[in-house]
Design an enzyme around this catalytic site. Sequence first.
Site, PDB file in Angstrom:
ATOM      1  N   HIS A 171       0.852  -1.193   0.000  1.00 51.95           N
ATOM      2  CA  HIS A 171       0.000   0.000   0.000  1.00 51.95           C
ATOM      3  C   HIS A 171       0.883   1.236   0.000  1.00 51.95           C
ATOM      4  O   HIS A 171       1.846   1.333   0.764  1.00 51.95           O
ATOM      5  CB  HIS A 171      -0.907   0.037   1.230  1.00 51.95           C
ATOM      6  CG  HIS A 171      -1.743   1.286   1.286  1.00 51.95           C
ATOM      7  ND1 HIS A 171      -2.919   1.411   0.575  1.00 51.95           N
ATOM      8  CD2 HIS A 171      -1.556   2.467   1.923  1.00 51.95           C
ATOM      9  CE1 HIS A 171      -3.422   2.611   0.782  1.00 51.95           C
ATOM     10  NE2 HIS A 171      -2.621   3.280   1.591  1.00 51.95           N
ATOM     11  N   ASP A 222     -15.199   2.289   7.496  1.00 55.04           N
ATOM     12  CA  ASP A 222     -14.144   3.154   6.973  1.00 55.04           C
ATOM     13  C   ASP A 222     -14.639   3.974   5.793  1.00 55.04           C
ATOM     14  O   ASP A 222     -14.293   5.144   5.660  1.00 55.04           O
ATOM     15  CB  ASP A 222     -12.929   2.324   6.547  1.00 55.04           C
ATOM     16  CG  ASP A 222     -11.879   3.197   5.886  1.00 55.04           C
ATOM     17  OD1 ASP A 222     -11.317   4.064   6.575  1.00 55.04           O
ATOM     18  OD2 ASP A 222     -11.646   3.045   4.670  1.00 55.04           O
ATOM     19  N   ARG A 279     -14.336  12.551   6.885  1.00 56.89           N
ATOM     20  CA  ARG A 279     -13.076  13.226   7.200  1.00 56.89           C
ATOM     21  C   ARG A 279     -12.688  14.202   6.100  1.00 56.89           C
ATOM     22  O   ARG A 279     -12.135  15.274   6.358  1.00 56.89           O
ATOM     23  CB  ARG A 279     -11.959  12.204   7.393  1.00 56.89           C
ATOM     24  CG  ARG A 279     -12.060  11.413   8.692  1.00 56.89           C
ATOM     25  CD  ARG A 279     -11.188  10.170   8.656  1.00 56.89           C
ATOM     26  NE  ARG A 279      -9.816  10.498   8.293  1.00 56.89           N
ATOM     27  CZ  ARG A 279      -9.033   9.710   7.569  1.00 56.89           C
ATOM     28  NH1 ARG A 279      -9.472   8.553   7.111  1.00 56.89           N
ATOM     29  NH2 ARG A 279      -7.802  10.078   7.296  1.00 56.89           N
ATOM     30  N   SER A 318      -7.724   3.684   8.961  1.00 60.75           N
ATOM     31  CA  SER A 318      -8.397   3.620   7.662  1.00 60.75           C
ATOM     32  C   SER A 318      -7.649   2.685   6.714  1.00 60.75           C
ATOM     33  O   SER A 318      -8.230   1.771   6.120  1.00 60.75           O
ATOM     34  CB  SER A 318      -8.488   5.022   7.055  1.00 60.75           C
ATOM     35  OG  SER A 318      -8.990   4.966   5.733  1.00 60.75           O
ATOM     36  N   LYS A 340      -8.727  -1.812   6.040  1.00 56.71           N
ATOM     37  CA  LYS A 340      -8.995  -2.400   4.722  1.00 56.71           C
ATOM     38  C   LYS A 340      -7.974  -3.479   4.381  1.00 56.71           C
ATOM     39  O   LYS A 340      -8.323  -4.525   3.842  1.00 56.71           O
ATOM     40  CB  LYS A 340      -8.992  -1.300   3.650  1.00 56.71           C
ATOM     41  CG  LYS A 340     -10.139  -0.307   3.771  1.00 56.71           C
ATOM     42  CD  LYS A 340     -10.272   0.553   2.542  1.00 56.71           C
ATOM     43  CE  LYS A 340      -9.125   1.530   2.367  1.00 56.71           C
ATOM     44  NZ  LYS A 340      -9.195   2.680   3.282  1.00 56.71           N
TER      45      LYS A 340
END
Length: 423
Positions: A83, A162, A169, A184, A188
Amino acid sequence: MMNAVDVIRTKRDRQPLSDEQIDWVIDAYTRGVVADEQMSALAMAILLNGMTPREIARWTAAMIASGERLDLSSVARPTVDKHSTGGVGDKITLPLTPLVAACGAAVPQLSGRGLGHTGGTLDKLETIPGWRARISNAEFLRQLGDTGAVICAAGDELAPADRKLYALRDVTGTVEAIPLIASSIMSKKIAEGTSGLVLDVKVGSGAFMKDLDRARELARTMVELGTAHGVDTVALLTDMSVPLGLKIGNALEVEESLEVLAGGGPADVVELTLALAREMLALAKIDVDPEKALRDGRAMDAWRAMISAQGGDPDAPLAQAPVTETVLAGESGVLATLDAYQVGVAAWRLGAGRARKEDPVSAGAGIVIHRKPGDRVEAGDVLLELRADDENRLAGAHEALKNAWTIGTAGAAPSLILEKIHA
């Protein structure tokens, strides 16, 4: 009986939330019992007053529990994912996923769309005719087993808390809260079911985290969360003060990814792709040199299989923007700096990005970089090439690029990989 006001007051008064308060507020918000304005107040209190490691871990666990958790136990290969926190020209997921799959791992890459000056992986891949971002869980597992590589959109049932909180947000000025960023991302990734995870935490003007200390704090928080949930997790802090690669934009970044998969491509893109691949393969306990898989065509074969499996035509021509304009150097010397954020905003204004999640993006728009920091330039040399579908977009891009570079007597490309953080 729990109620939202008491939970808000606890965090407002700089007290830690109990496990029971966290479990209740995440579940109640997901079900619509806690209103957006109440969760907005709580998010602001978290931004201002922070969370303890225990609170962050419990918050993340509650977000995972709000939906389904994928079971990848039927996949024969070891599973490992990556990620990135996002940047300008960050197309690394595209060559990296098939490369690691070609080396023997399975990469379940759930990706997102771009917003603002940062690009989205799904937007890039959707420039390939026929390619589908949304696939069923059954298709996901079958493709992961067959090809070892999947890049797709997350399903609606994966960490739904989320998805609601992320959108909130974005419009309440609470995006920067490290506990909320970390939970967050990690909710995931943990719900995705992967066994290993490599995080690419960007630092610099074009990154979400401008400051090295805050980037380090975010990376450590995410590594701790992953490890606590049984996911082997490491993080690399990487530079995002200069755009990554030479092409910024959706189809343009697919083009550059194909250059890398063919054994070429810009040195910085290749360097980061290989560095992340080596970290992923180490977590998967696979002793294979990914550089060989780039050279011998195995990574390109895995790309073609991955794209075809989701309906894409890997041989189809990519979109080209009809309007082009060059930006020239006004003096001779050495390009000392090229600001990633300003280049990203310019590409966004040309049509490559979006201001709101529902906005369309242009497939062919973007920027081609002709000089990077450290390169010698002469007055009149092309620094950048702007591409757009509509010439009316050029003025906004030029405005964004004011003072985006400096030319001096010396300059050098910054170090790309700054630190490694692990449990």
